[in-house]
Motif scaffolding. Sequence first.
Motif, short mmCIF file in Angstrom:
data_model
loop_
_atom_site.label_atom_id
_atom_site.label_comp_id
_atom_site.label_asym_id
_atom_site.label_seq_id
_atom_site.Cartn_x
_atom_site.Cartn_y
_atom_site.Cartn_z
N GLU A 1 0.81 -1.30 0.05
CA GLU A 1 0.03 0.09 0.18
C GLU A 1 0.80 1.03 0.03
O GLU A 1 0.36 2.36 -0.48
N GLU A 2 1.91 1.22 0.42
CA GLU A 2 2.85 2.46 0.53
C GLU A 2 3.16 2.95 -0.71
O GLU A 2 3.40 4.11 -0.91
N TYR A 3 3.05 2.17 -1.98
CA TYR A 3 3.47 2.73 -3.09
C TYR A 3 2.26 2.57 -4.19
O TYR A 3 2.76 2.61 -5.40
N ASN A 4 0.95 2.64 -3.58
CA ASN A 4 -0.18 2.57 -4.43
C ASN A 4 -0.71 4.11 -4.20
O ASN A 4 -0.83 4.79 -3.21
N SER A 47 -0.51 12.50 -6.52
CA SER A 47 0.57 12.74 -7.37
C SER A 47 1.60 12.26 -6.66
O SER A 47 1.91 11.64 -5.70
N PHE A 48 2.80 11.87 -7.68
CA PHE A 48 4.04 11.09 -7.38
C PHE A 48 4.98 11.36 -8.43
O PHE A 48 4.66 11.74 -9.50
N PRO A 52 10.41 -4.77 -22.48
CA PRO A 52 10.80 -5.44 -21.17
C PRO A 52 10.68 -4.07 -20.14
O PRO A 52 11.05 -3.14 -20.18
N SER A 53 10.12 -4.64 -19.14
CA SER A 53 9.72 -3.76 -17.68
C SER A 53 11.03 -3.78 -17.20
O SER A 53 11.92 -4.67 -16.95
N VAL A 54 11.36 -2.61 -16.48
CA VAL A 54 12.68 -2.41 -15.65
C VAL A 54 12.36 -1.75 -14.34
O VAL A 54 13.16 -1.88 -13.42
N PHE A 55 11.24 -1.01 -14.01
CA PHE A 55 10.76 -0.66 -12.87
C PHE A 55 9.18 -0.61 -12.83
O PHE A 55 8.50 -0.11 -13.76
N SER A 56 8.61 -1.13 -11.76
CA SER A 56 7.17 -1.27 -11.93
C SER A 56 6.44 -1.44 -10.64
O SER A 56 7.15 -1.79 -9.57
N LYS A 57 5.18 -0.95 -10.50
CA LYS A 57 4.39 -1.39 -9.53
C LYS A 57 2.92 -2.09 -10.23
O LYS A 57 2.07 -1.51 -10.60
N ARG A 58 3.20 -3.25 -10.56
CA ARG A 58 2.16 -3.93 -11.58
C ARG A 58 2.43 -5.52 -11.60
O ARG A 58 3.71 -5.92 -11.61
N ALA A 59 1.54 -6.10 -11.73
CA ALA A 59 1.85 -7.69 -11.86
C ALA A 59 2.46 -8.10 -12.90
O ALA A 59 3.46 -9.04 -12.87
N THR A 60 2.02 -7.76 -14.22
CA THR A 60 2.60 -8.20 -15.36
C THR A 60 2.54 -7.05 -16.49
O THR A 60 1.42 -6.22 -16.35
N PHE A 61 3.05 -7.27 -17.59
CA PHE A 61 3.15 -6.32 -18.47
C PHE A 61 2.07 -6.63 -19.36
O PHE A 61 2.46 -7.14 -20.75
N THR A 62 0.80 -6.64 -19.26
CA THR A 62 -0.16 -7.15 -19.97
C THR A 62 -1.34 -6.34 -20.26
O THR A 62 -1.51 -5.61 -19.12
N SER A 63 -1.89 -6.22 -21.49
CA SER A 63 -3.08 -5.28 -21.30
C SER A 63 -4.18 -5.52 -20.49
O SER A 63 -4.42 -6.49 -20.30
N GLY A 64 -4.50 -4.55 -19.88
CA GLY A 64 -5.75 -4.54 -19.00
C GLY A 64 -5.54 -5.00 -17.56
O GLY A 64 -6.14 -4.90 -16.65
N ASN A 77 -3.80 1.58 -8.43
CA ASN A 77 -3.47 0.60 -7.45
C ASN A 77 -3.14 -0.78 -7.81
O ASN A 77 -3.77 -1.43 -8.84
N SER A 78 -2.13 -1.52 -7.29
CA SER A 78 -1.65 -2.96 -7.96
C SER A 78 -1.49 -3.60 -6.37
O SER A 78 -1.02 -3.19 -5.67
N PRO A 79 -1.70 -4.94 -6.44
CA PRO A 79 -1.32 -5.67 -5.25
C PRO A 79 -0.04 -6.21 -5.63
O PRO A 79 0.57 -6.86 -4.72
N ALA A 80 0.52 -6.05 -6.73
CA ALA A 80 1.94 -6.37 -6.93
C ALA A 80 3.23 -5.71 -6.11
O ALA A 80 2.83 -4.39 -5.95
N PRO A 81 4.18 -6.14 -5.79
CA PRO A 81 5.05 -5.25 -5.03
C PRO A 81 5.96 -4.42 -6.02
O PRO A 81 6.15 -4.64 -7.23
#
Length: 576
Positions: A311-314, A320-321, A342-354, A428-432
């Motif tokens: 949650e800290e990074y959602n 704003s961030f 390829p992803s290099v930095f993220s707050k997301r589970a997968t790089f998939t549309s939707g 927001n994403s449940p991914a780290p």
Amino acid sequence: MNLKTTISGLIVLLTAAALTACNKDAAPARNAAEGKDTIAIDPLPKVLYIIIDGGRGESVNKIAPANLMTLKANAIYSWNSLTDTLGVQAASWAGMLTGVGGSRHQVINNDFSGNNLAAFPPFTKLVKSRLPEYPIRFFGASKSLLSNLSTGSDKAVAFENDDPAVKNAVLAALAEDTAGLIIAQFGSVNAAGAAYGYDASVPQYRDAVGVLDGYVGEMLGKLRARKGFAGEKWLVVVTSSMGGNYPVDPQADDNSIFSKPLFNTFTIVYSPTFKPLFLDRPFNGTKFSGSAVRLFGKENAIFATVPGAIEEYNFGDTTSFTVELNIKVNKRSDGSYNYTYPSVFSKRATFTSGVPGWLIFLENNFWQVNFGQVGKGNVQAKGAVIGDGKWHNIAVTVLGRGGKRYVRTFTDGKFGEEKEITGQGNINSPAPLTMGRIPGSDNIPADVYMAEVRIFKTAIPDSVIARDAGSIRVGDDHPYLDYLLGYWPATDGAGSVFRDKSPLRRDFVLQGSPTGKYTWVPFSTILNPPAVSNLESLVPAGKDLPLLLLTWLNITPEPGWQLEGRVWLTGLTGVK
């Protein structure tokens, strides 16, 4: 170093404006010991002006030719002086001999067509206008140079592509009792550089510099052997007209004119009584060094996550961030820097549309930031090219404006693109939070180093983004320190975590090594902020030399000459 200040009352920097205060011949611009005026006993000064085409300053310094190096103890010198930035040999010669830039002398082609030398003649003509009986000799290895820029010389001889003949002519002129101003131009170093490369590591270039240095030694020996030498006032200038194109180590490229070998010259202004004054390369950028972990791979990828801090990074749908980080993209096995998504930095589970969340990814040789949402596809904003083997600073700001939400990208402090992302809603994403690979869209997996990663819970203004592009730490004086959510230098040098230096203390934990150990690779580079525009004024330029030589000859330029250079002079060790 501020060269416009007086050091111990001896260092003098005269500008063209100061020298054009009157039209009569000036007193010598050299300082006497303890301020004593020596005008009454000062003999008519003499000059040996040696021009070496193709002498790339930094390469000559690395080669360390013996005779040139011995001059440093009594010289003003720089291995990072500059030529005319047009990159044309004739234009560089013109600046070195007229004392004005291309906008005035109008030499823009090697055939000298369309020039304005009638209005801005070589300084040899100016010397003759004041000192009609003063002997001037000009010898060179280029017929075009002598045909266009030797006006005023009593004797001008071109030995086409024959440096030994030029040297022998100078030796003969130095043997004359009446020697005054002698100019010599040599072309063999440039010929070697053009054929083999303008670098100290190239044997043919190194040898050519050594041969030319031998000529310099012979000329200096002949000068010092003059029977009247002890009572004469000689100034010896050895300089290069241009450097030469050669690949620059990306880690040494500071995005300034000093990282362009074609414009890199050397200048040595010697007189037996000069105190040494070294004019170093002005520094542009921030030295950035440490050890980092290579993040790469697909099935057995090396990556890092922040566990237990979801949650800290959602940032929901309105918060704003800002994300800032330094990144170096490594070259692929095929020699390119082209990567496909390829992803290099993220707050997301997968790089998939939707899939909700956000991520920074590579596309070809540039980068982008992408925002996903269920049923809404992706929205992305483009950054600039970072696939070049250099470290770069990239930044993403997300902000609200007029009831809408936007994302902005920055590369090395420069704004890239803005896109509206209001329609993506809650991201927001449940991914780290993840550095390195996440599944999806990595047809060619990333291979990168990252460091100096920062996240702020506010949109940092553009001006601070530009300032931070060359920063290697978040200091206590940072204007948005209270909004800092995470700061990972990621240059720890050992272990399996990237320590968080922010108050949250949420470390990135490295993953992917079967042994649990990770290799930390040392690096040292210069961060690449926007180039400083006035650095070239801090070192000698080719067009400075005519004004310097006129000053040495006690000639005050007339305002109508419109000389653009400056004179760099130093204190004396003693005056006879």
